[in-house]
Design an enzyme around this catalytic site. Structure first.
Site, short mmCIF file in Angstrom:
data_model
loop_
_atom_site.label_atom_id
_atom_site.label_comp_id
_atom_site.label_asym_id
_atom_site.label_seq_id
_atom_site.Cartn_x
_atom_site.Cartn_y
_atom_site.Cartn_z
N HIS A 257 -15.30 -10.31 -29.89
CA HIS A 257 -15.16 -10.22 -28.44
C HIS A 257 -15.74 -11.50 -27.86
O HIS A 257 -16.80 -11.96 -28.29
CB HIS A 257 -15.94 -9.00 -27.93
CG HIS A 257 -15.63 -8.63 -26.51
ND1 HIS A 257 -16.02 -9.41 -25.45
CD2 HIS A 257 -14.98 -7.57 -25.99
CE1 HIS A 257 -15.61 -8.83 -24.33
NE2 HIS A 257 -14.98 -7.71 -24.63
N ARG A 277 -14.32 -10.17 -16.23
CA ARG A 277 -13.21 -11.10 -16.01
C ARG A 277 -12.04 -10.40 -15.31
O ARG A 277 -11.39 -10.97 -14.46
CB ARG A 277 -12.76 -11.72 -17.34
CG ARG A 277 -13.71 -12.82 -17.80
CD ARG A 277 -13.42 -13.28 -19.22
NE ARG A 277 -13.79 -12.27 -20.20
CZ ARG A 277 -13.03 -11.87 -21.22
NH1 ARG A 277 -11.85 -12.41 -21.40
NH2 ARG A 277 -13.45 -10.95 -22.05
#
Ligand code: FAD
Length: 638
Positions: A257, A277
């Protein structure tokens, strides 16, 4: 001397995360006596840690969404290595599973019109993640547990015993699957007869007699030094399946990740959700540059914004702007961050900056991302509403796992089933965020049904585990406590993690993987003599000693497959073979157990059905498929 208790069930589910609970609920709803066995406390599983949400094409926020778009995004994210049937079932059934969860009591965030709200995530064309703030997994587990209790209450009313049809064995680790020769296979293979384990609290042994076992044990992240995974994720289900004669596929594909915490050292690897995000957060280098614009690969260029203005415009006007490059699939973002740090443009503690503070008002950040706000304040003394976070890649998820039949979860050994992160196929070479939680529900249910049907077909003729197998399994569990000499489990664990992090990590090379395989072979021998001190009651050193053999076996599976695949794709990056190859796309690597370690075979990847190929244009297909695989060109005159 430890006591041994014996239990008999129709179906034993190993794992109490989303996949295990959904599988157990289904098996019980089909009328089967079902046990749920969980290494950790009931309710403590990775699923509970999931933050961002569950992907399902409900079309609540953008009516353009539907299962075919979800199918297309998932295949793109997996770089066309996915099992197409699994992707199709997942995209079609995820909305029903989310609505079912709501019916069972899940309280999802709502749109202004009162429908289940959906948020943006990397690689998803439309806002698709049903969520509860950034605590979606908690709500999912709470709801599934509530459903378990509801069924137990019904059983209490009907049978006078809440455990009559569905019982939870928490803090119980399964160490061996019990098999017997399968009469239908001419003695060549085994079939499931049960499982052997121990009670972590007392150290006593448990035998589960059952013709069907569903593996739902989650991932393998604890074999890597920097990981978002917690202590339970030692690849037990992967190793149990291998030892029982099943195969693992796609083990080279490990997801790093892009955003884990990098500071302070005690919290390195803890996840920073992609929702940051998805909700507008951007990645910057040490000079404040939004560097992701430099890292959009050719296969995705037409779908991503080229300027900050266009990227920022997408949040309010997605029809007329393309997506920000911060929302590329995870493998792309992780490699970009890795490169920025390598080029000397990183943050003081070896990450990059993730900035939400300059993008949203403080009250909006604390409303949308309460857990992140709390996590950084408590663990790093950082106020994310006022300053950027320091983040870097962390080992997060394994795309590889047990080879399963898409429709039933059957795992090749009669009576063995697998679902959730421990299974392979659904996510190809790279999982899209949010697709795991929906995968657990879709394939958890299907494996519960598959196991129930298998048991029904046996007509009550259940195999009984062989006494010598029980003795062998018991001796293996007790061995580390009985040795006078041997190595320390914590030191061995540290070495395994260092080998995988340094030699089979985010960027790999053939020579480094070969070194890793040499070191893992030695570790395999050393682990066979590991010694645990202390008694049987709650002894974590002993528990770890028993997990180590699984970690080494599964790490060998990852390394062998990573050495074999001479290309870069998704969660497998070779710096000596940096390109993606259409020829390698056709190959699935199957790992099986061999006398020493593991063996590897090439298998053809399942073909994409023609009607689903039509969801992509020829130019895009040409980036992934060989010339022979390309569909015939449509006759424009026709
Ligand atoms: P898990 O939930 O991992 O449960 C595994 C179970 O198996 C546990 O009960 C464990 O105790 C048990 N077990 C393991 N070994 C044994 C054994 N030997 N004997 C008995 N029991 C055993 N995915 C998304 O889609 N959206 C997200 O927003 C998201 N956020 C995430 C955030 C974090 C921090 C992490 C770590 C993961 C996240 N993921 C997310 C991924 C997702 O949570 C996992 O892939 C998923 O929950 C795995 O579910 P599972 O049911 O397969 O296994």
């Amino acid at each position: 001397m430890p006591e041994t208790t014996r239990h008999s069930y129709d179906v034993v589910v190993i794992g109490a995360g989303g996949a295990g609970l959904r599988a157990a609920i289904e098996a019980r709803q089909q009328g089967k006596r079902t046990a749920i066995v969980s290494k950790s406390l009931f309710g403590k599983a990775h699923t509970v840690m999931a933050e961002g949400g569950a992907a399902a094409a409900l079309g609540n926020v953008n009516a353009g969404d539907e299962w075919r778009v979800h199918f297309r995004d998932t295949l793109r994210g997996g770089k066309f290595m996915n099992n197409p049937r699994m992707v199709e079932l997942h995209a079609q059934e995820a909305p029903q599973r989310i609505l079912e969860l709501e019916y069972w009591g899940a309280l999802f965030d709502r749109t202004e019109q009162g429908r289940i709200s959906q948020r943006n995530f990397g690689g998803h064309e439309y806002p698709r993640l049903a969520h509860v703030g950034d605590r979606t997994g908690l709500e999912m587990i709470r709801t599934l547990q509530q459903r378990v209790v509801q069924l137990q209450q019904a059983d209490a009313a009907e049978h006078g015993d809440p455990d009559a049809m569905l019982r939870v064995f928490a803090e119980t680790t399964v160490t061996e699957l019990l098999t017997l020769p399968d009469p239908t296979s001419g003695g060549a293979g085994g079939r499931i007869a049960g499982a052997f384990g121990y009670d972590r609290e007392t150290g006593d042994h448990l035998v589960f007699e059952a013709p069907a076992v569903i593996l739902a044990t989650g991932g393998i992240g604890r074999s890597f030094q920097v990981t978002s995974n917690s202590w339970e994720y030692t690849g037990d289900g992967h190793a149990l399946a291998l030892r029982a004669g099943a195969e693992l596929l796609n083990m080279e594909f490990v997801q790093f990740h892009p955003t884990g915490m990098v500071w302070p050292p005690s919290v390195t690897g803890i996840l920073v959700t992609e929702s940051v995000r998805g909700d507008g957060g951007v990645l910057r280098d040490s000079e404040g540059r939004r560097f992701m614009f430099d890292y959009v690969p050719a296969v995705f260029r037409s779908q991503y914004a080229e300027t900050e203005r266009e990227a920022d415009g997408w949040y309010s006007d997605p029809e007329n702007n393309r997506r920000p490059p911060e929302l590329l699939p995870r493998d792309e973002v992780a490699r970009a961050i890795n490169n920025e740090v390598k080029q000397g443009r990183g943050s003081p503690h070896g990450g990059v900056y993730l900035d939400i503070a300059s993008r949203l008002p403080a009250e909006e950040i604390t409303r949308r991302l309460p857990s992140m706000h709390h996590q950084f304040r408590e663990l790093a003394d950082v106020d994310i509403t006022a300053e950027p976070m320091e983040v870097g890649p962390t080992c997060h998820y394994v795309m590889g796992g047990v080879a399963v039949d898409a429709d039933t979860g059957a795992a090749g050994v009669p009576g063995l089933f697998a679902a959730g992160e421990v299974a392979s196929g659904m996510h190809g070479s790279n999982r899209l965020g949010g697709n795991s939680l929906s995968d657990l529900l879709v394939f958890g249910r299907r494996s519960g049904l598959g196991a129930a049907d298998y048991v029904t077909a046996l007509g009550g003729e259940y195999p009984s585990p062989a006494p010598e197998d029980l003795e062998r399994a018991a001796a293996a569990v007790d061995a580390p406590l009985e040795r006078d000499r041997g190595e320390d489990p914590y030191a061995l664990h540290h070495e395994i993690r260092a080998v995988m992090h340094e030699l089979v990590g985010i960027i790999r090379s053939g020579s480094e993987i070969e070194r890793a395989l040499g070191e893992l072979a030695q570790l395999r021998e050393r682990v066979a003599d590991v010694r645990a001190t202390g008694g049987r009651v709650y002894n974590p050193g002993w528990h770890l000693a028993l997990d180590l053999a699984n970690m080494v076996l599964v790490s060998e599976a990852v390394a062998r497959a990573a050495l074999e695949r001479e290309e870069s794709r998704g969660g497998h990056t070779r710096d000596d073979f940096p390109e993606m190859s259409a020829l390698w796309r056709r190959v699935t690597l199957a790992v099986s157990r061999a006398d020493e370690g593991v063996a590897l075979e090439h298998r053809p990847l399942e073909e994409l059905p023609g009607e689903l190929l039509e969801l992509f244009d020829r130019e895009e297909l040409g980036k992934y498929l060989t010339a022979e695989e390309m569909p015939p060109e449509k006759d424009s005159a026709a």
